[in-house]
Write a protein that holds these residues in place. Sequence first.
Motif, PDB file in Angstrom:
ATOM      1  N   THR A  95       0.829  -1.201   0.000  1.00 20.76           N
ATOM      2  CA  THR A  95       0.000   0.000   0.000  1.00 20.76           C
ATOM      3  C   THR A  95       0.867   1.257   0.000  1.00 20.76           C
ATOM      4  OG1 THR A  95      -1.633  -1.235   1.299  1.00 20.76           O
ATOM      5  CG2 THR A  95      -1.911   1.151   1.176  1.00 20.76           C
ATOM      6  N   ARG A  96       1.956   1.221   0.769  1.00 20.47           N
ATOM      7  CA  ARG A  96       2.836   2.395   0.894  1.00 20.47           C
ATOM      8  C   ARG A  96       4.204   2.181   0.262  1.00 20.47           C
ATOM      9  NH1 ARG A  96       1.051   3.289   7.011  1.00 20.47           N
ATOM     10  NH2 ARG A  96      -0.940   4.274   6.600  1.00 20.47           N
ATOM     11  N   GLU A 137      -4.225  -9.069   2.633  1.00 20.67           N
ATOM     12  CA  GLU A 137      -4.866  -7.783   2.854  1.00 20.67           C
ATOM     13  C   GLU A 137      -5.361  -7.756   4.287  1.00 20.67           C
ATOM     14  OE1 GLU A 137      -7.919  -7.040  -0.018  1.00 20.67           O
ATOM     15  OE2 GLU A 137      -6.466  -6.625  -1.608  1.00 20.67           O
ATOM     16  N   LEU A 145      -4.723  -2.396   4.300  1.00 24.68           N
ATOM     17  CA  LEU A 145      -3.306  -2.495   3.975  1.00 24.68           C
ATOM     18  C   LEU A 145      -3.051  -3.808   3.248  1.00 24.68           C
ATOM     19  CD1 LEU A 145      -1.698  -1.385   7.370  1.00 24.68           C
ATOM     20  CD2 LEU A 145      -2.035   0.008   5.330  1.00 24.68           C
ATOM     21  N   LYS A 146      -2.083  -3.781   2.332  1.00 22.35           N
ATOM     22  CA  LYS A 146      -1.721  -4.995   1.604  1.00 22.35           C
ATOM     23  C   LYS A 146      -0.235  -5.249   1.825  1.00 22.35           C
ATOM     24  CE  LYS A 146      -2.364  -7.236  -2.814  1.00 22.35           C
ATOM     25  NZ  LYS A 146      -2.901  -7.143  -4.160  1.00 22.35           N
TER      26      LYS A 146
END
Length: 154
Positions: A95-96, A137, A145-146
């Motif tokens: 995700t980030r 996930e 979030l992944k």
Amino acid sequence: MEYMSQEGYDKLVAELHYMETVELAQVKDAIAEARDKGDLSENFEYHAAKREQSKLLGRISFKQKVLANARVIDMSQIANGTIQLLCHVGLTNLTRNMQVNYMIVNPHEANVREGKISIKSPIAQALLNKKVGDEVEVKVPAGLLKFRVDSIKY
């Protein structure tokens, strides 16, 4: 039954010993000192010290119960290849787009600053029994979030 590392068990034993030998003695001294000041019905220091003693005895009792139910995990018995309690896990937060490392521990050992997350946390629950290369996930309070599992160390 609470499973924990030897390090966590030893730390809990040390905390309990400190509370029983040092903190409890300090509270008893404070009660005795306040008692010497006279009328207990209007003695704020006495009542505050008694409340502190009650809180401390509650914390001591809680730690004693945790230790009574604790089982130290033999690291040689942990199944290799999947994420379990006391594993060090290297992840990529997709995700980030950043790398993170966690150790999955008993809730009493959890400390995010040290990278130790509780096995009861949403991230740890989603990671249990996953293998290197798996993607998960996780729904957390901040959103979805992944993660991708990059490494597992025991």
